[in-house]
Scaffold this active site. Structure first.
Site, short mmCIF file in Angstrom:
data_model
loop_
_atom_site.label_atom_id
_atom_site.label_comp_id
_atom_site.label_asym_id
_atom_site.label_seq_id
_atom_site.Cartn_x
_atom_site.Cartn_y
_atom_site.Cartn_z
N GLU A 49 1.25 12.67 -12.38
CA GLU A 49 1.46 11.93 -11.14
C GLU A 49 0.52 12.52 -10.11
OE1 GLU A 49 5.31 11.56 -9.36
OE2 GLU A 49 6.22 10.91 -11.23
N ASP A 60 9.14 12.44 1.28
CA ASP A 60 8.76 13.77 0.82
C ASP A 60 9.31 14.87 1.71
OD1 ASP A 60 7.18 12.96 -1.42
OD2 ASP A 60 5.68 12.24 0.00
N TYR A 175 11.88 5.88 -12.81
CA TYR A 175 11.95 7.21 -12.22
C TYR A 175 13.31 7.33 -11.54
CZ TYR A 175 10.19 11.26 -9.47
OH TYR A 175 9.99 12.49 -8.90
#
Length: 263
Positions: A49, A60, A175
């Site tokens: 990734e 994030d 994911y």
């Protein structure tokens, strides 16, 4: 089949789980970042990734936010990130690369131009965290039409009513975000994650890869045992932020990969 499907087919034939690593493109600089990425397959990474730095990375945590800031300060751009993939592909045409980031840089580049450039560079999949399924016409469907997988995130708050929508145009793998929150925020517990993975796998034939909060080989093994593999990002980025050498970073990655592969 594309590289991602080929990768999972090979792993299934070998009876192994996938280890996916995340690094931020251009952190701390282009040359160092590229040399680390080139070394990842040899350290046991099955899928890379590659982070696309962005000024407002809402999903994030601090570790990856700071990595993005370092990359941007060093001059990293979308075009340079694509060039990084080309440079990697000069020596490796097998390892899948998934670009993970946000829609704004892609939109500014132009969707059609970006997809053509990404395909030519050797990008196999996209994770664009700020485009929900309701916006599939923007990027997801055009990407699929170009043969680029569009990987969707499922989370602990993705209930049974929402899950079919999330899975609708997802390809490559799913994911699963193991915790509620931002990257690197907390450690996932396999006992909590296992029923969620089973719930997703009951609705799709795609592999389910689990990420967020995995920091040690033991954690990688524990999560890989109850999924099709695991992702480690913040822990690897932190090693680079601490000034570790390329070889030291890759040794750290190797330990994580061995943990996942021992599941």
């Amino acid at each position: 089949m594309g590289r991602i499907a080929d990768c999972f087919a090979r792993l299934n034939a070998e009876g192994r789980k996938a280890f996916v690593s995340y690094t931020m493109g251009g952190d701390p600089d282009y040359a160092t970042s590229l040399e680390v990425i080139k070394g990842l397959p040899g350290a046991g990474v099955d899928i890379i990734e590659l982070g696309l730095p962005f000024t407002d990375p809402m999903a994030d945590g601090e570790t990856i936010q700071l990595a993005g800031q370092r990359a941007l300060a060093g001059g990293q751009t979308l075009k340079k990130t694509l060039q990084m993939v080309r440079d990697f592909r000069a020596g490796d045409d097998t390892t899948p690369i998934v670009m993970m980031g946000y829609y704004n840089p892609i939109y500014n580049h132009g969707v059609d131009a970006f997809l053509d450039d990404a395909k030519e560079a050797g990008i196999d999949g996209l994770i664009v965290v700020d485009l929900p399924p309701e916006e599939d016409d923007e990027l997801c469907l055009p990407a699929l039409a170009k043969g680029i997988d569009f990987i969707r995130l499922a989370t602990p708050t993705t209930d049974d009513a929402r899950l079919p929508k999330v899975l609708q145009n997802t390809s490559g793998f799913v994911y699963y975000v193991s915790i509620t929150g931002i990257t690197g925020a907390a450690a996932p517990q396999p006992s909590d994650v296992a029923p969620e993975v089973a719930r997703i796998k009951a609705k799709t034939d795609l592999p389910v890869i689990v990420g967020f909060g995995i920091r040690t080989p033991e954690m990688a093994k524990g999560i890989a045992e109850i999924a099709d593999g695991c992702v480690v990002g913040s822990a690897i980025v932190a090693e680079m932020a601490n000034g570790k050498s390329r070889d030291a970073v890759l040794d750290f990655v190797r330990g994580l990969a061995e943990g996942a592969h021992s599941a």
